[in-house]
Design an enzyme around this catalytic site. Structure first.
Site, PDB file in Angstrom:
ATOM      1  N   GLU A 137      32.369  55.790  35.407  1.00 43.58           N
ATOM      2  CA  GLU A 137      32.860  54.417  35.185  1.00 43.58           C
ATOM      3  C   GLU A 137      32.168  53.703  34.034  1.00 43.58           C
ATOM      4  O   GLU A 137      32.702  52.748  33.467  1.00 43.58           O
ATOM      5  CB  GLU A 137      32.702  53.606  36.471  1.00 43.58           C
ATOM      6  CG  GLU A 137      33.846  52.656  36.721  1.00 43.58           C
ATOM      7  CD  GLU A 137      35.137  53.392  36.998  1.00 43.58           C
ATOM      8  OE1 GLU A 137      36.092  53.177  36.233  1.00 43.58           O
ATOM      9  OE2 GLU A 137      35.206  54.184  37.949  1.00 43.58           O
TER      10      GLU A 137
ATOM     11  N   SER B 293      37.476  46.388  34.016  1.00 42.05           N
ATOM     12  CA  SER B 293      38.466  47.300  34.607  1.00 42.05           C
ATOM     13  C   SER B 293      39.874  46.820  34.285  1.00 42.05           C
ATOM     14  O   SER B 293      40.088  45.657  33.941  1.00 42.05           O
ATOM     15  CB  SER B 293      38.269  47.316  36.126  1.00 42.05           C
ATOM     16  OG  SER B 293      39.287  48.033  36.766  1.00 42.05           O
ATOM     17  N   SER B 294      40.837  47.742  34.430  1.00 45.92           N
ATOM     18  CA  SER B 294      42.258  47.368  34.371  1.00 45.92           C
ATOM     19  C   SER B 294      42.889  47.357  35.755  1.00 45.92           C
ATOM     20  O   SER B 294      44.093  47.100  35.889  1.00 45.92           O
ATOM     21  CB  SER B 294      43.035  48.362  33.505  1.00 45.92           C
ATOM     22  OG  SER B 294      42.501  48.421  32.210  1.00 45.92           O
TER      23      SER B 294
ATOM     24  N   THR C  27      38.815  54.177  42.188  1.00 50.95           N
ATOM     25  CA  THR C  27      38.748  55.067  41.030  1.00 50.95           C
ATOM     26  C   THR C  27      37.404  55.778  40.911  1.00 50.95           C
ATOM     27  O   THR C  27      36.375  55.268  41.376  1.00 50.95           O
ATOM     28  CB  THR C  27      38.989  54.238  39.735  1.00 50.95           C
ATOM     29  OG1 THR C  27      39.093  55.127  38.624  1.00 50.95           O
ATOM     30  CG2 THR C  27      37.882  53.231  39.470  1.00 50.95           C
TER      31      THR C  27
ATOM     32  N   ARG D  38      32.875  47.482  42.496  1.00 49.17           N
ATOM     33  CA  ARG D  38      32.793  48.123  41.185  1.00 49.17           C
ATOM     34  C   ARG D  38      31.411  48.737  40.985  1.00 49.17           C
ATOM     35  O   ARG D  38      30.392  48.162  41.418  1.00 49.17           O
ATOM     36  CB  ARG D  38      33.046  47.061  40.107  1.00 49.17           C
ATOM     37  CG  ARG D  38      33.184  47.570  38.683  1.00 49.17           C
ATOM     38  CD  ARG D  38      34.440  48.339  38.474  1.00 49.17           C
ATOM     39  NE  ARG D  38      34.773  48.507  37.053  1.00 49.17           N
ATOM     40  CZ  ARG D  38      35.666  49.388  36.619  1.00 49.17           C
ATOM     41  NH1 ARG D  38      36.312  50.186  37.467  1.00 49.17           N
ATOM     42  NH2 ARG D  38      35.943  49.475  35.338  1.00 49.17           N
TER      43      ARG D  38
ATOM     44  N   THR E 282      42.375  56.977  38.672  1.00 49.55           N
ATOM     45  CA  THR E 282      42.561  55.900  39.642  1.00 49.55           C
ATOM     46  C   THR E 282      43.653  56.212  40.678  1.00 49.55           C
ATOM     47  O   THR E 282      44.552  57.002  40.444  1.00 49.55           O
ATOM     48  CB  THR E 282      42.836  54.573  38.916  1.00 49.55           C
ATOM     49  OG1 THR E 282      41.780  54.339  38.004  1.00 49.55           O
ATOM     50  CG2 THR E 282      42.968  53.417  39.834  1.00 49.55           C
TER      51      THR E 282
ATOM     52  N   ASP F  95      33.905  52.743  30.923  1.00 50.90           N
ATOM     53  CA  ASP F  95      34.798  51.578  30.849  1.00 50.90           C
ATOM     54  C   ASP F  95      34.110  50.404  30.134  1.00 50.90           C
ATOM     55  O   ASP F  95      34.748  49.400  29.828  1.00 50.90           O
ATOM     56  CB  ASP F  95      35.270  51.140  32.241  1.00 50.90           C
ATOM     57  CG  ASP F  95      36.532  51.879  32.680  1.00 50.90           C
ATOM     58  OD1 ASP F  95      37.016  52.736  31.920  1.00 50.90           O
ATOM     59  OD2 ASP F  95      37.033  51.602  33.784  1.00 50.90           O
TER      60      ASP F  95
ATOM     61  N   GLY G 139      46.539  54.441  36.437  1.00 53.00           N
ATOM     62  CA  GLY G 139      47.088  54.542  35.080  1.00 53.00           C
ATOM     63  C   GLY G 139      46.247  53.980  33.964  1.00 53.00           C
ATOM     64  O   GLY G 139      46.794  53.631  32.912  1.00 53.00           O
ATOM     65  N   GLY G 140      44.926  53.848  34.134  1.00 53.57           N
ATOM     66  CA  GLY G 140      44.110  53.334  33.037  1.00 53.57           C
ATOM     67  C   GLY G 140      44.603  51.956  32.619  1.00 53.57           C
ATOM     68  O   GLY G 140      45.032  51.146  33.445  1.00 53.57           O
TER      69      GLY G 140
END
Ligand code: GLY
Length: 612
Positions: free
Chosen positions: A455, A483-484, A429, A113, A411, A458, A506-507
């Protein structure tokens, strides 16, 4: 599955809300990327190995690596490098990723990340008047750019699980970047609909013709600058990106943005460290069988939210509710979306970078405890709660304020099973479509380059609520944004046999798309393609979200009768692109077919190649 609903206006988020602000609750969720049409996919069956990715060129690169005896990690590296070129809107070397790997014995979680620069403070996204910036103003430019982690993470995973030489894995992407690839319909559509990318001169001259129009579908696009950068990474590892001329170009691009400069520095790039974390696994019983579902721990909220939804449903009659005429019924959708409201309330309250924020009760698994989820399930009644409140898992009350729901985008997902039985789920992503809209070029006159992430949006743009209580997922120096992303590996119990690798773009809807794939295959006994083809549904702790024109009127009326506020979406009647990916264990291939890649304009779990 890029888009379940049409692209919407961006929502500014206000501090001080325990549940989504009214203006967000009143809209369907903004979507990862614009819809670009639907292509039916039959699903593919393979015997020895498989790779599912968003573009057939990327899938083919992974296939060639697997065929040459490469490991799942080797193949993922080749896939990711090609995706940087051919699906630049979604992921790449300028972004971050989570990789979940089953090495035949255990599940390992690699965290690539992005991190907030050392100079970042919680004020990063606040305007002079102390209010959060409008989301798109925060995204476009240098401010949103986090220190990229994908390449460093892949390097670490390769050191531990690679079979083929690192350098060899870059050959497909370098060759395609030099010889050119045909612009896909999806890339063309997204270029045409983006208002910000062409403001970047490097991106404008690469993606658009002299008249300002995006290159047409099929146009042969060469990216010699990316080929140069990939050669550096192939030769020097992550240092080829994070140090030297490429790092200088990244830092200069971010800091030099005319209207919205950012903080990313050479020191941030040189200091980046991928992390190995412990995968978060939970038990799930579906269709009278036991499974161990493993996902990514914080800073991702994906595994916790999916585990909470599935675990909460186990304490309800959901499992007795079969599909009706091939579709989820109103009673089942009621239970699912109520469980989702509760899960998203907990996510808003608790989940953030574990290196900065303690888990409730000291252990993230407390959020998945069956006793706790049983208590949560008792909050589900016959009518909708509309907006859930967070619970108190692990006997701990949080010191934080809940984060208002905020838009998330973009993503890509890669699922791979290799010939030795190792399996990988990697979600990757640059956040929004085309990320921060900054394209890095080292300035030697070569065309193209690579895109930098956004990023950092987020993180909660608002660091505190109206009372001044901090939000767990606020910006802090060196921190990783929540994050998702939900890379998922499923194992049959007690045998421990791998059943599935799954995940989705897809967020925030990644969570629902992935949960749908799990529930559809393992509870409703559909094959992977059928499960993915089910209409989309969910809730982000606001309205009930249904894919437009896919549910019968009776279902909609029955949900309204239970008090659900409905939002339908789907892109003007066109069925949305589906890009959830599932790869099943070879021994389970008859039930869960394995995908071979994704059409550049729409496939999910599928593609034009049937490897193995
Ligand atoms: N930026 C998408 C995610 O991390 O979920």
């Amino acid at each position: 599955m890029k888009s379940m609903f049409p692209m919407l206006a961006v929502v500014a988020v206000l501090a001080g809300c325990a549940s989504p602000p009214a203006d967000l609750r009143d809209r369907a969720p903004a979507q990862p990327e614009a819809a670009s049409g639907y292509q039916a996919k039959p699903g593919w069956r393979t015997q020895r190995f498989s790779v599912a990715a968003a573009n057939p060129l990327a899938t083919d690169a992974g296939y060639q690596v697997l065929k040459a005896g490469g490991s799942a990690v080797d193949a993922a590296i080749a896939v990711q490098m090609v995706l940087t070129l051919v699906e630049p809107q979604s992921s790449g070397i300028g972004g971050g990723a989570f990789l979940l790997l089953f090495d035949g014995r255990q599940v390992q979680a690699y965290d690539g990340r992005e991190t907030a620069p050392a100079g970042a403070t919680e004020q990063l996204f606040l305007r002079a008047d102390g209010k959060p910036m409008a989301f798109i103003d925060a995204v476009v430019g240098g401010r949103s750019v986090g220190t990229p982690g994908t390449v460093g993470m892949l390097e670490l995973a390769h050191q531990r699980h690679g079979k083929l030489p690192w350098r060899q894995l870059f050959a497909p992407a370098i060759s395609l970047a030099e010889q050119g690839f045909n612009v896909s319909s999806r890339l063309h559509t997204l270029l045409a609909s983006d208002a910000h990318l062409k403001k970047d001169p490097v991106a404008a001259s690469y993606f658009y013709a002299a008249d300002g129009k995006p290159h047409p579908v099929g146009h042969l696009l060469r990216n010699p600058e990316l080929a140069h950068v990939l050669r550096l990474i192939a030769a020097h590892g992550a240092k080829g990106l994070m140090q030297g001329e490429v790092a200088q170009a990244m830092a200069a691009k971010v800091q030099g943005h005319a209207s919205n400069p950012g903080l990313l520095s050479l020191a941030d790039l040189a200091a980046y460290q991928p992390k190995q974390r412990e995968a978060l696994c939970h038990h799930w019983r579906a269709a009278a069988k036991d499974y161990r579902v493993c996902g990514f721990p914080p800073p991702s909220s994906g595994a916790i939210a999916i585990g909470q939804i599935l675990g909460t449903l186990e304490h309800t009659p959901a499992a007795t509710l079969a599909l009706e005429q091939g579709l989820p019924s109103a009673p089942w959708l009621h239970l699912y979306t109520e469980a989702a409201r509760l899960a998203f309330a907990d996510r808003a309250q608790y989940v953030a970078d574990p290196d900065f924020v303690a888990a409730p009760g000291g252990n993230w698994a407390n959020l998945l405890d069956p006793g706790y989820l049983g208590q949560r399930a008792r909050l589900i009644g016959t009518t909708s709660m509309k907006s859930g409140q967070s619970g108190t898992p692990g006997a701990m009350t949080t010191a934080y304020a809940a984060m208002p729901e905020q838009v998330e985008y973009g993503t890509s997902h890669i699922s791979i099973v290799d010939a030795s039985g190792q399996a990988l789920a990697m979600t990757t992503t640059i956040e929004a479509g085309f990320g921060s809209r900054l394209m890095v070029n080292t300035g030697a006159g070569r065309s193209g380059g690579f895109l930098l992430n956004n990023e950092l949006t987020d993180f909660s743009l608002a660091p505190r609520d109206a009372n001044g209580t901090p939000i767990a997922n606020r910006v802090q120096a060196g921190k990783r944004p929540r994050s998702s992303m939900s890379p998922t590996l499923v194992f049959e119990q007690p045998s421990g046999q791998l059943v599935m690798s799954a995940g989705s773009p897809g967020g925030a809807l990644i969570i629902h798309f992935t949960a749908k794939a799990l529930y559809g295959t393992l509870q409703w006994q559909l094959n992977a393609q059928q499960a993915i083809n089910l209409p989309n549904f969910g809730s982000l702790n606001g309205p009930t979200l249904l894919e437009e024109k896919r549910f019968p009127g009776a279902t909609i009326e029955a949900l309204k009768a239970r008090g659900h506020e409905l939002r339908e979406g789907g892109g003007g009647g066109a069925r949305p692109v589906r890009r959830t990916r599932v790869a099943a264990h070879p021994k389970d291939a008859n039930r869960l077919r394995r995908g071979g890649g994704g059409g550049s304009d729409g496939g999910l779990f599928a593609g034009n190649r049937c490897p193995g």
